[in-house]
Design a protein around this motif. Structure first.
Motif: not given
Length: 500
Positions: A270, A291, A295
């Motif tokens: 992340y 991704n 995400n």
């Protein structure tokens, strides 16, 4: 030597709380140096003035007066070349950061010390080496004390997951960021990890690799790999940054992939603002490719490629060497050089070099130059033949008298004679103390920055070199012919990692 302190260092140093141990150590080092002065930028006081708590603001302002404020500072906005090399500032803080960087770029101060990762990343992108965090500064300035040896008590070893302390602080951010981390952790209790402990058995760095087969590693865009190494956990504790542990973990992951005949490595992450990890891995060829569904960004790296790539320029050589590190180009566009190095410096710069076939190196070394991939070599050779991308074959002189290690050139700086300029350039990467550099600078120096790529599977001793028409001892840097280079590396490195 003039040291510029960022606001975050000043606040840590002067606030009414216990000073962090590493900052206290740094201040002791700086206070003991001759001709060393600590400075703050005029904008630092302006930042302190923004504090809405009057009592704290007044205390910090009064204590900032113990440092010399730079009287005349250049404005980066007047330098179009420098300004255009920076991203567009989004806030006043960005402008302040840019002004601090400009002071270093213009040699107003020799070093900027900061704990702001965004500022460190920006300096790295501009190739400004002398913007450092606290731990990097400690490693640099302790070299100004040639007779002082500060043992770090390092211990780096293989541990099963169940042997680790799940409550160690290094896992706190992972627990917060990754949903299901607890469940995953308890599902891998028998997996091997590569862990660096300090003397209190606290984890300072950890790598957890996993070999995956037929795995979808990215969903947007869809990307599937038959066999790939996943870095499940790659973490350096904040208090341990600056010791080149990140580079050591990258090196371990690459060695793990090599040993298991895997050509690609990936990790998911992340992305945060001013991300330490992204800045580090991109320096060694990791590229963002997509991704996951949640995400989470995917970064992938190849450590070798097919032989069909055509390289026609030095720019392409350098791009290849970075993208596919530790692979490197060794064709006719680059020269090959024998580089002598004395045993004491060889041991520090290449501490894991051995005569036998190299296994996954788990030893962590007290001096960060032994852990890092990017290194520096200093000598008095007056050669002008070395260029970026060239190949260096390091020859340990005296007792060993053998070629041991291959590196590739990142930068060449001839005819340097100012010890402070030399020290700024190489302090993060070198085995030399400042006093040693001062002595060396009585004559002009050649500084070579390079990547360590491989140790030879079998060291090539001096008598064997004569079979390749390389005669006499190796006392200074010597260029060799491509045919001689081919004879040296034959059977000594895995040629999947070279392209020519």
């Amino acid at each position: 030597m003039k040291i510029l302190l960022d606001t975050n260092i000043l606040i840590q140093r002067e606030n009414n709380h216990v000073i962090p141990e590493n900052l206290a150590k740094l201040m002791r080092l700086l206070n003991g140096l001759e001709n060393c002065s600590l400075h703050v930028h005029p904008l630092t006081k302006q930042e302190i003035m923004k504090d809405k708590f009057d009592e704290r603001k007044n205390v910090n302002l009064s204590k900032s007066n113990t440092y010399s404020v730079l009287e005349k500072v250049p404005n980066y906005l007047d330098d179009n070349d420098f300004k255009n090399s920076l991203p567009e500032p989004k806030s006043e803080n960005d402008i302040v950061d840019n002004q601090l960087l400009y002071c270093i770029a213009r040699n107003i101060c020799h070093y900027l010390i900061t704990q702001d990762q965004g500022l460190l990343n920006k300096a790295s992108s501009l190739d400004i080496e002398n913007v450092v965090n606290i731990n990097e500064a400690i490693n640099i300035f302790k070299k100004c004390y040639p007779n002082v040896d500060i043992p770090l008590g390092n211990n780096f070893e293989i541990k099963k997951v169940f042997e680790l302390n799940y409550n160690d602080k290094i896992f706190d951010s992972l627990k917060e960021t990754y949903k299901g981390f607890d469940k995953w952790w308890y599902s891998i209790q028998n997996r091997d990890t590569y862990v660096y402990f300090n003397t209190d058995n606290i984890i300072n760095a950890i790598l957890i690799p996993k070999i995956e087969h037929n795995e979808i590693i990215s969903e947007s865009p869809l990307l599937k790999k038959d066999k790939i190494l996943k870095i499940c956990t790659f973490k350096v504790a904040e208090h341990a940054r600056g010791l080149k542990l990140g580079e050591k973990l990258i090196n371990l992951a690459i060695k793990f992939a090599e040993n298991n005949d895997i050509g690609e490595i990936y990790l998911s992450h992340y992305i945060e603002e001013n991300d330490y990890l992204v800045n580090l891995i991109e320096q060694f060829g990791f590229k963002y490719v997509g991704n996951k569904g949640n995400n989470e960004a995917i970064f992938i790296k190849s450590i070798y490629t097919n032989k069909n790539i055509v390289i026609n320029s030095h720019t392409e050589v350098l791009n290849y060497d970075k993208t596919f590190y530790p692979s490197f180009y060794d064709g006719n566009l680059v020269r090959k050089h024998l580089v002598p190095i004395m045993p004491v410096f060889h041991k520090k710069l290449f501490p894991d070099s051995q005569a036998d076939v190299h296994q996954l190196e788990l030893k962590l070394f007290e001096n960060s130059e032994g852990n890092c991939i990017k290194k520096a070599y200093v000598c008095r050779a007056n050669t002008t033949k070395i260029n970026k991308g060239d190949i260096l074959l390091f020859y340990q002189s005296k007792n060993r008298m053998a070629l041991t290690t291959i590196g590739t050139v990142l930068g060449v700086y001839p005819k340097m004679s100012d010890p402070e300029e030399v020290f700024k350039l190489i302090a993060k990467r070198t085995v030399f103390s400042f006093e040693e550099i001062k002595k060396w600078c009585r004559k002009e120096l050649l500084v070579i920055l390079f990547n360590e790529n491989f140790h030879l599977n079998r060291e090539v001793k001096l008598p064997e070199l004569s079979k390749f028409n390389i005669e006499g001892n190796i006392y200074s840097i010597r260029e060799i012919q491509d045919e001689q280079y081919r004879q040296i590396i034959k059977g000594n490195i895995d040629e999947r990692f070279t392209i020519h």
